[in-house]
Write an enzyme that holds these catalytic residues in place. Sequence first.
Site, PDB file in Angstrom:
ATOM      1  N   ASP A 360       2.985   4.697   5.670  1.00 17.38           N
ATOM      2  CA  ASP A 360       3.311   4.422   7.072  1.00 17.38           C
ATOM      3  C   ASP A 360       4.367   5.402   7.615  1.00 17.38           C
ATOM      4  O   ASP A 360       5.264   5.814   6.886  1.00 17.38           O
ATOM      5  CB  ASP A 360       3.862   2.988   7.126  1.00 17.38           C
ATOM      6  CG  ASP A 360       3.931   2.438   8.522  1.00 17.38           C
ATOM      7  OD1 ASP A 360       3.652   3.174   9.475  1.00 17.38           O
ATOM      8  OD2 ASP A 360       4.274   1.238   8.645  1.00 17.38           O
ATOM      9  N   ARG A 436       5.584  -8.598  13.197  1.00 20.71           N
ATOM     10  CA  ARG A 436       6.021  -7.248  12.826  1.00 20.71           C
ATOM     11  C   ARG A 436       5.931  -6.300  14.033  1.00 20.71           C
ATOM     12  O   ARG A 436       5.480  -5.162  13.916  1.00 20.71           O
ATOM     13  CB  ARG A 436       5.167  -6.705  11.679  1.00 20.71           C
ATOM     14  CG  ARG A 436       5.927  -5.722  10.817  1.00 20.71           C
ATOM     15  CD  ARG A 436       5.009  -4.923   9.928  1.00 20.71           C
ATOM     16  NE  ARG A 436       5.760  -4.215   8.906  1.00 20.71           N
ATOM     17  CZ  ARG A 436       5.359  -3.088   8.331  1.00 20.71           C
ATOM     18  NH1 ARG A 436       4.217  -2.553   8.652  1.00 20.71           N
ATOM     19  NH2 ARG A 436       6.089  -2.516   7.419  1.00 20.71           N
ATOM     20  N   LYS A 469      -5.518   4.285   2.393  1.00 23.81           N
ATOM     21  CA  LYS A 469      -4.951   2.947   2.179  1.00 23.81           C
ATOM     22  C   LYS A 469      -5.014   2.232   3.527  1.00 23.81           C
ATOM     23  O   LYS A 469      -4.315   2.614   4.471  1.00 23.81           O
ATOM     24  CB  LYS A 469      -3.507   3.055   1.689  1.00 23.81           C
ATOM     25  CG  LYS A 469      -2.797   1.723   1.530  1.00 23.81           C
ATOM     26  CD  LYS A 469      -1.388   1.943   0.992  1.00 23.81           C
ATOM     27  CE  LYS A 469      -0.570   0.660   0.974  1.00 23.81           C
ATOM     28  NZ  LYS A 469       0.837   0.922   0.631  1.00 23.81           N
ATOM     29  N   ASP A 471      -4.304  -0.774   5.690  1.00 28.39           N
ATOM     30  CA  ASP A 471      -3.359  -1.895   5.704  1.00 28.39           C
ATOM     31  C   ASP A 471      -3.699  -2.871   6.838  1.00 28.39           C
ATOM     32  O   ASP A 471      -4.499  -2.564   7.743  1.00 28.39           O
ATOM     33  CB  ASP A 471      -1.945  -1.322   5.881  1.00 28.39           C
ATOM     34  CG  ASP A 471      -0.856  -2.210   5.308  1.00 28.39           C
ATOM     35  OD1 ASP A 471      -1.121  -3.386   5.037  1.00 28.39           O
ATOM     36  OD2 ASP A 471       0.291  -1.715   5.162  1.00 28.39           O
ATOM     37  N   MET A 472      -3.073  -4.028   6.843  1.00 29.68           N
ATOM     38  CA  MET A 472      -3.269  -5.045   7.881  1.00 29.68           C
ATOM     39  C   MET A 472      -2.070  -5.978   7.767  1.00 29.68           C
ATOM     40  O   MET A 472      -2.015  -6.821   6.889  1.00 29.68           O
ATOM     41  CB  MET A 472      -4.575  -5.796   7.567  1.00 29.68           C
ATOM     42  CG  MET A 472      -5.109  -6.670   8.651  1.00 29.68           C
ATOM     43  SD  MET A 472      -4.663  -8.383   8.385  1.00 29.68           S
ATOM     44  CE  MET A 472      -5.656  -9.181   9.608  1.00 29.68           C
ATOM     45  N   CYS A 519      -5.499  -3.346   1.797  1.00 35.61           N
ATOM     46  CA  CYS A 519      -4.120  -3.822   1.707  1.00 35.61           C
ATOM     47  C   CYS A 519      -3.901  -4.723   2.906  1.00 35.61           C
ATOM     48  O   CYS A 519      -4.509  -4.520   3.957  1.00 35.61           O
ATOM     49  CB  CYS A 519      -3.184  -2.603   1.771  1.00 35.61           C
ATOM     50  SG  CYS A 519      -1.431  -2.989   1.888  1.00 35.61           S
ATOM     51  N   ASP A 541       3.057  -6.426  -2.402  1.00 36.25           N
ATOM     52  CA  ASP A 541       4.252  -5.617  -2.133  1.00 36.25           C
ATOM     53  C   ASP A 541       5.313  -5.862  -3.189  1.00 36.25           C
ATOM     54  O   ASP A 541       6.342  -5.174  -3.222  1.00 36.25           O
ATOM     55  CB  ASP A 541       4.824  -5.952  -0.754  1.00 36.25           C
ATOM     56  CG  ASP A 541       4.114  -5.168   0.343  1.00 36.25           C
ATOM     57  OD1 ASP A 541       3.401  -4.204   0.015  1.00 36.25           O
ATOM     58  OD2 ASP A 541       4.268  -5.537   1.523  1.00 36.25           O
TER      59      ASP A 541
HETATM   60  C1  DGJ Z   1       2.636  -3.125   3.850  1.00 36.50           C
HETATM   61  C2  DGJ Z   1       2.101  -2.519   2.586  1.00 36.50           C
HETATM   62  O1  DGJ Z   1       1.786  -3.506   1.665  1.00 36.50           O
HETATM   63  C3  DGJ Z   1       3.130  -1.538   2.051  1.00 36.50           C
HETATM   64  O2  DGJ Z   1       2.699  -1.035   0.823  1.00 36.50           O
HETATM   65  C4  DGJ Z   1       3.335  -0.455   3.051  1.00 36.50           C
HETATM   66  O3  DGJ Z   1       2.158   0.266   3.200  1.00 36.50           O
HETATM   67  C5  DGJ Z   1       3.778  -1.052   4.371  1.00 36.50           C
HETATM   68  N1  DGJ Z   1       2.900  -2.100   4.819  1.00 36.50           N
HETATM   69  C6  DGJ Z   1       3.854   0.008   5.433  1.00 36.50           C
HETATM   70  O4  DGJ Z   1       4.108  -0.491   6.659  1.00 36.50           O
END
Ligand code: DGJ
Length: 741
Positions: A360, A436, A469, A471-472, A519, A541
């Site tokens: 990110d 967030r 990767k 993410d969400m 993720c 995480d």
């Molecule tokens: C949540 C992910 O699980 C982390 O590994 C990382 O990518 C953050 N988001 C980044 O915002």
Amino acid sequence: MPIAFDAQSRTFHLRNAQVSYLMRVLENGTLGHLYFGGALSAKGSYAHVSSREFLGFDNRLGEPIPLEYPTAGIGDQRVPALVVRQPDGATVLDLRYASHRTFQGKPAIPGLPSTYVQAHEEAETVEILLTDTPANLEVRLYYTIFADRPVVSRSARIRSVHRVPQAVLCAMSASLDLPDADWRLVSLSGAWARERQIVERQLEPGCQSVGSRHGASGHQHNPLLILRRETTTEEHGEAYGLSLVYSGNFLAEAEVDAYGTSRARLGINPDGFAWTLDPGLEFCTPEAILVYSGEGLGSLADAFHALYRDRLARGVWRDAPRPVVINNWEATYYDFDEQKLLAIASSAAELGIELFVLDDGWFGQRDSDNSSLGDWTANLAKLPGGIEGLARQIEALGLRFGIWIEPEMVSQRSRLFAEHADWAVGVPARPRTQGRNQLVLDMSRSDVVQYLFGTLSDLLGRAPISYVKWDMNRTITEPYGGTLPPDRQGEFFHRYMLGLYELYDRLTRAFPQVLFESCAGGGGRFDPGMLAFAPQTWTSDQTDAVERLKIQWGTSLAYPVSSMAAHVSAVPNHQVGRITPLSTRAATAFFGVLGYELDPTALTPDERAQVAEQVAYYKERRELFQRGRFVRLRSPFEGDGNETAWMAVSPDRRRAVAGHYRALNRPNLGPSRLRLRGLDAAASYRVSTWPAGEDAVAAANAGLRGGDELMRIGLLVSPEDPTEARRLGDFTARLFDLEAV
Ligand code: DGJ
């Protein structure tokens, strides 16, 4: 022949060497469930299993007649699989058998991910048509039995042949009646950074359930329901596993009735769900995977692992060795520039790491989590050469390049939001809840899906990107589909999933060489639906080794090691502040897809040497760790949870690595031993320990040991000498390498 139909008794027998699934068209035409469990002989009709002259529910209201796809309102007072509101407002349904056909292979489910076969002979399917005449409704039930797996796959398709629409209010993927209630319900539950902990409860009269209602399978519960006997262990006893190939709102429920029978059901959560069925159109449920084991939870997991690794994951990365990554998230968070990233990458390359993941913070004006999601173009202040420039420089260092994205989201501070505020999920007249500092894009809209496909294709096409990767980081609030009419808002969550799956499908087809990792704020969407597109998931995480042991153990109840991304991070750990030895962090992450998530330029020379050795050790055994049989030996959820042990065994049992972990050192442990499993009792194995060292435990175990001895007597895991035991300290791990000679 795995599926036989006895025309006289109208009994279906789905059968292979491991399981049998029996159902029968009862006298009144309903489809009764007779049995699912260990294999039964092909001889005999089994029609007598539904012993009574069953005449429907006319005289026996509430009595538990096992049904394959129960409906509401006709006397079965337990939880239904199907509820449809008909044009007259009634929800009563009485499904009767109409016809069936069997065929080799396994059909795909339109719009949804599912397990598959590569050759028609791998499975056989029966499609059974049930109808309700007053409702003008057709229900097709699909059952697939795999030739050599203890697995039955189920799904349903509901079609209206009415002139006017009707509303599906509940459509489960599977309902399974069991003749007794002497079961413990096992679920994988938890929270962010504490996902998939094993939670067990005894089945009690009434309903017990886990589920989600916020648009993702979730950190809190997993779309999995396991039933085991009180006496079932890893190696012995009965267990059922029901797993849903879906990433959205789900319900996994077990009900015990007044007669002590139980019913399990699994599918899209009916809470908040309503799907308008237009004349002639079909609603397809996600796939449910049903596994039976008569040999404990270990065999149950073996079946899930093999199926999900080999016949759910797809594409070149299904079988390919997964690269060891360096991820910059915990190393830099948002605070980086090109120079810093290149320093990390080049230092990682020297350690043998293979792929650099830019997490990110690389796009728009993103210096914290409060802006720019949606603006997927590089921040040139941080990356003057853009993604392309950085990726090429990373490749020049001998690493491949991967990138983080969060496509389903938009920040209010972004160009995308300024141009398309209406694309964010929300009810027009209400404020939107922030999570967030971000909003969710309405994936039920085809224009949003099309836009994201264009933007992401552009990104992936422009630079040499080998890994994504995805993410969400927040769940859905104020659910409302911007293009859905008021009477179809109950479709929103499922349409979101269909849009998401379409996007994933198109991107993975367009970029087949890219390895996708899913993720969701860590492991908030670790489910079979995601694994169909992304063969690995960021497990959590939580990168602390002690916490990770529990998370990886719980996850392994259904998910293969090849699906669990596991990183070594810096200490004190960023989630819990714990300081564990580098070797313990590595020994934990080895039983996953290994990565590092720290700044390698900040390591001491000694730590660098350790990491280089770890990476080499893992690569040399990568196939074994990522694709070997995962055997659980000692549970962190049992006893005081202080010890964990597991192992990876090669398919030919010639090689294995066992890991033993002890959280806190304890006084006076005595010479405790760890018995291994899954080895060849007749073979001799050369045993060595990792990390290499000259301590008494290593010395006591070194040498040749018979497979029988290793499984019956075991390896020494505590020093016999109390002075040595005192020196061990906390958070220790030791691996035992076994090689047959
Ligand atoms: C949540 C992910 O699980 C982390 O590994 C990382 O990518 C953050 N988001 C980044 O915002």
